[in-house]
Design an enzyme around this catalytic site. Structure first.
Site, short mmCIF file in Angstrom:
data_model
loop_
_atom_site.label_atom_id
_atom_site.label_comp_id
_atom_site.label_asym_id
_atom_site.label_seq_id
_atom_site.Cartn_x
_atom_site.Cartn_y
_atom_site.Cartn_z
N ARG A 146 0.82 -1.22 0.00
CA ARG A 146 0.00 0.00 0.00
C ARG A 146 0.85 1.27 0.00
O ARG A 146 0.61 2.19 -0.78
CB ARG A 146 -0.91 -0.02 1.23
CG ARG A 146 -1.95 -1.15 1.20
CD ARG A 146 -2.67 -1.30 2.53
NE ARG A 146 -1.74 -1.70 3.58
CZ ARG A 146 -1.40 -0.96 4.62
NH1 ARG A 146 -1.91 0.24 4.75
NH2 ARG A 146 -0.57 -1.41 5.53
N ILE A 147 1.85 1.33 0.88
CA ILE A 147 2.66 2.54 0.98
C ILE A 147 3.61 2.64 -0.20
O ILE A 147 3.82 3.72 -0.75
CB ILE A 147 3.43 2.56 2.31
CG1 ILE A 147 2.43 2.59 3.48
CG2 ILE A 147 4.36 3.76 2.38
CD1 ILE A 147 3.07 2.48 4.85
N ARG A 179 11.04 -0.94 8.57
CA ARG A 179 11.57 -1.54 9.80
C ARG A 179 13.07 -1.76 9.63
O ARG A 179 13.53 -2.20 8.56
CB ARG A 179 10.89 -2.88 10.11
CG ARG A 179 9.43 -2.78 10.54
CD ARG A 179 9.27 -2.07 11.86
NE ARG A 179 7.89 -2.00 12.31
CZ ARG A 179 7.03 -1.04 12.02
NH1 ARG A 179 7.43 -0.04 11.24
NH2 ARG A 179 5.80 -1.06 12.49
N HIS A 214 11.42 7.67 14.15
CA HIS A 214 10.24 6.84 13.89
C HIS A 214 8.96 7.67 13.97
O HIS A 214 8.06 7.39 14.77
CB HIS A 214 10.16 5.65 14.86
CG HIS A 214 9.36 4.51 14.29
ND1 HIS A 214 9.48 3.21 14.71
CD2 HIS A 214 8.41 4.48 13.30
CE1 HIS A 214 8.64 2.43 14.04
NE2 HIS A 214 8.00 3.19 13.18
N GLU A 269 14.61 0.73 19.69
CA GLU A 269 13.83 1.95 19.84
C GLU A 269 13.21 2.02 21.23
O GLU A 269 12.82 0.98 21.77
CB GLU A 269 12.74 2.03 18.78
CG GLU A 269 13.28 2.11 17.35
CD GLU A 269 12.19 2.29 16.30
OE1 GLU A 269 11.01 2.49 16.69
OE2 GLU A 269 12.51 2.24 15.11
N ASP A 326 14.13 6.18 9.33
CA ASP A 326 13.18 6.57 10.38
C ASP A 326 13.01 5.45 11.40
O ASP A 326 12.24 5.61 12.35
CB ASP A 326 11.82 6.89 9.73
CG ASP A 326 10.80 7.46 10.71
OD1 ASP A 326 11.16 8.37 11.47
OD2 ASP A 326 9.65 6.97 10.72
N GLY A 386 7.07 8.25 11.11
CA GLY A 386 6.38 8.07 9.84
C GLY A 386 4.87 8.23 9.94
O GLY A 386 4.24 8.83 9.08
#
Length: 341
Positions: free
Chosen positions: A167-168, A249, A298, A278, A273, A300
């Protein structure tokens, strides 16, 4: 920490905890009104220590997670006897689903398969532009009193590689086309078939793909089959002028491979990102020390618009569970188990 009591007395008080709301944002969203019947506590710090989490969540029946910020594993679940529902959105590698099922904890997560994260796609393109035109470096130089420290790259006419046709990735491909770039796709076989069916050019093989791209953007979910899918050998094939972008990721790239590749100049730049650990709060992390890298923490999906879409789903799942009709349940076995407890 913020405590939001129910707006009216409830016959059966349900306690809800929300973790990792770093900027204390959720209570300001319109969709937060859906939690009015519940007793809600919001934590704005990040805690992973099991003892501290167990103490915080001892009386909680519903737990809201923000993406993958906190891991929910068996050792913690064993100390949360009142927990009945974990509500979140998207994928759930941070949750021990089997342990949840064994304890009768329902996990609801809408995977939103029909809608891309436009926020993530937009950040991807912002990173492309920032890295190719050296925006962070130029801005830092200007603040030091220096004027123009280098020459950037134009996007028009260059090749944009989309690794992972989902999708992205489709949205980012459209941005590239709008900027006059040649788009080239590569992915696992089923995704390659989708790209071809939609009329997008596909590389003949992975080696050619990495060698041909001027900008290469990763757009895959992190699952066992994709962990480390980008190898040191792949990166070594990239042009010295090329940019690798990762807003998906960190685990998609083999451990240590990106820093090593950037140090030898293939690719010449990266924009990321996402990180192996994390939140990344070590200012001396090797990736942050490189001048040819643009890094963001991160963010996004971190926009108010995206949060409203995201948490409307999460809060709807809580309302449905409280009404006795859970939705988006990924471990239906827990439904029967919960009825026995």
């Amino acid at each position: 920490m913020r405590h939001v009591p129910p707006s009216a007395p409830a016959a059966c008080l349900v306690r809800v905890a929300i973790l990792d709301d770093y900027f204390d944002t959720l209570h300001t969203l319109p969709c937060f009104a859906r939690l009015a019947p519940f007793d809600v506590t919001i934590f704005d710090d990040h805690v992973q220590d099991v003892d501290r989490l167990a103490e915080r969540l001892a009386d909680v029946e519903v737990l809201v997670l923000i993406r993958e910020r906190t891991r929910i594993e068996a050792a913690l679940l064993e100390r949360l006897p009142k927990l009945r529902l974990i509500s979140q959105r998207s994928v759930y590698p941070h949750i021990d689903v089997a342990a949840c099922t064994a304890r009768g904890v329902i996990v609801s997560s809408n995977l939103h398969a029909d809608t891309p994260s436009y926020a993530a796609a937009e950040l991807t393109w912002a990173l492309v532009m920032a890295a190719m035109r050296q925006l962070p470096q130029q801005m830092a130089a200007l603040k030091r009193g220096d004027w123009q420290i280098g020459v950037g790259h134009t996007l028009r006419g260059k090749t944009l590689g989309i690794y992972g046709w989902g999708r992205i990735g489709r949205v980012v491909a459209g941005y590239g086309k709008a900027f006059g770039m040649e788009v080239l796709a590569w992915a696992r076989p089923e995704s390659i078939a989708r790209a071809r069916a939609e009329g997008w050019p596909v590389a003949p093989d992975k080696q050619t793909f990495f060698a041909a791209c001027d900008v290469l953007s990763l757009h895959m979910r992190l699952v066992p089959a994709t962990r480390g899918i980008v190898t040191a050998d792949d990166l070594s094939r990239m042009k010295p002028s090329a940019l690798l972008v990762n807003t998906s990721r960190a685990g998609l790239i083999a451990p240590g491979a990106l820093v090593a590749a950037l140090r030898v100049g293939r690719p010449g730049m990266a924009a990321v990102d996402v990180y192996d650990r994390e939140p990344l709060i070590d200012a001396h992390d090797p990736l942050l020390a490189l001048d040819n890298v643009v890094c963001t923490p991160h963010i996004g999906y971190v926009t108010r618009d995206e949060y409203e879409l995201h948490f409307a789903d999460i809060f709807d799942q809580i309302v449905a569970w409280a009404a006795g009709a859970p939705i988006n349940v990924i471990n239906p076995e827990a439904l029967a188990r919960q009825g026995q407890l």
